[in-house]
Design an enzyme around this catalytic site. Structure first.
Site, mmCIF file in Angstrom:
data_model
loop_
_atom_site.group_PDB
_atom_site.id
_atom_site.type_symbol
_atom_site.label_atom_id
_atom_site.label_comp_id
_atom_site.label_asym_id
_atom_site.label_seq_id
_atom_site.Cartn_x
_atom_site.Cartn_y
_atom_site.Cartn_z
ATOM 1 N N VAL A 1 0.824 -1.549 0.101
ATOM 2 C CA VAL A 1 0.163 -0.120 -0.186
ATOM 3 C C VAL A 1 0.697 1.696 0.025
ATOM 4 O O VAL A 1 1.886 0.963 0.770
ATOM 5 C CB VAL A 1 -0.386 0.279 1.287
ATOM 6 C CG1 VAL A 1 -1.587 1.226 0.961
ATOM 7 C CG2 VAL A 1 -2.336 -1.533 1.232
ATOM 8 N N LYS A 2 0.531 2.185 -0.074
ATOM 9 C CA LYS A 2 1.452 3.655 -0.928
ATOM 10 C C LYS A 2 -0.453 4.527 -0.132
ATOM 11 O O LYS A 2 -1.291 4.184 -0.517
ATOM 12 C CB LYS A 2 1.473 4.365 -2.073
ATOM 13 C CG LYS A 2 2.239 5.456 -2.236
ATOM 14 C CD LYS A 2 2.148 5.891 -3.540
ATOM 15 C CE LYS A 2 2.547 7.139 -4.341
ATOM 16 N NZ LYS A 2 2.834 7.199 -5.656
#
Length: 293
Positions: free
Chosen positions: A204-205
């Site tokens: 996840v960013k």
């Protein structure tokens, strides 16, 4: 078939050495397929466990952003120092020579352009999985508007991408988009990152914030921070250091690299933080030493 003549009679089954159990180094990915792990090992350095991603996908909704007017001039020279190239298929195919042997995280969503006030409307999945395979993508990136008008559609797109990615062993990066009405705090980012991970994103960013260690702890997959708006170099390096210290597994820097007056030296300093454990101050001192050579 092999000739049976001349084979050694004795066999060594190494009974004194127990078989090593799989202890894959990427957070939460121990039970994924071999191909998925192989691609993730191109994204995350097996020694440091972290990644330095170079983001140059801004043009897909912002047009020729400052510093990205000529990708072949400004981005291509930086590719050698990146672990992962984060861009659209059009930008990569037209402007990035296929000689760097770097992992590619392919931007696979489209949004409305900056001509519209609400970017969360119209988010869609725009890259066929077969085209991602043709581009030898190590991951595909899907933007999700948690808490925005486009939340439902963007989560459905994420789930479609995860299903296709699992079929072909390609991990999906879930990107938390932040609209004007959303607070950039640990409460929101904990919710957003957890939702993306629960829907199957392999990593996840998101954005760095106060109490970021709580965001990381609550997310069962690796978190990579977004660089966000252009900051002074010392502040950007300090942010990267704090994120890694709080448990992030990398950074995806764009404007803080290609809008720097010394992008090559800045990229090198970021690597020192992410892979070698330098503090923000130590990395900034290194940055200054490099530009003064």
């Amino acid at each position: 078939m092999a000739d049976a003549v001349g084979n050694k009679v004795a066999h060594n089954y190494y009974l004194d050495i127990p078989q090593k159990q799989d202890t894959y180094f990427v957070k939460g990915m121990n039970n994924t397929d071999w191909g998925m792990k192989d691609r993730l090992s191109r994204i995350f350095n097996p020694k440091s466990g972290n990644t330095v991603m170079l983001a140059f996908d801004h043009g897909y909704f912002m047009g020729p952003t400052a510093g990205l007017e000529r990708l072949d001039v400004t981005i291509a020279p930086l590719c050698e120092m990146a672990d992962v190239l984060m861009g659209t298929r059009g930008a990569i195919r037209t402007c990035i020579p296929p000689v760097y042997n770097k992992a590619v995280c392919l931007r696979a969503t489209h949004d409305q352009s900056v001509l519209f006030d609400d970017l969360s409307i119209g988010n869609g999945f725009c890259t066929d999985i077969e085209d991602a395979i043709r581009m030898n993508a190590s991951a595909i990136a899907m933007q999700c508007f948690i808490g925005g008008k486009g939340e439902r559609d963007s989560i459905e797109n994420l789930c479609r991408a995860v299903d296709m990615g699992n079929k072909y062993g390609i991990p999906v990066l879930g990107v938390t988009a932040v609209g004007k009405e959303m607070e950039r705090n640990a409460k929101y980012f904990s919710l957003a990152t957890r939702i993306l991970a629960e829907q199957g994103a392999s990593f996840v960013k998101t954005y760095y914030c106060e109490d970021f260690e709580k965001v990381v702890a609550a997310c069962p997959v690796p978190i990579v921070i977004a660089g966000g708006k252009k900051l002074p170099e010392n502040e950007a390096l300090e942010m990267a250091y704090n994120a890694i210290r709080c448990g992030a597994n990398g950074v995806d820097m764009g404007r803080n690299v290609f809008q720097s007056e010394h992008p090559v030296e800045m990229m090198s300093a970021i690597r020192k933080v992410v892979h070698e454990g330098l503090t923000g101050k130590e990395a900034y001192d290194y940055y200054l030493s490099e530009i003064n050579k």
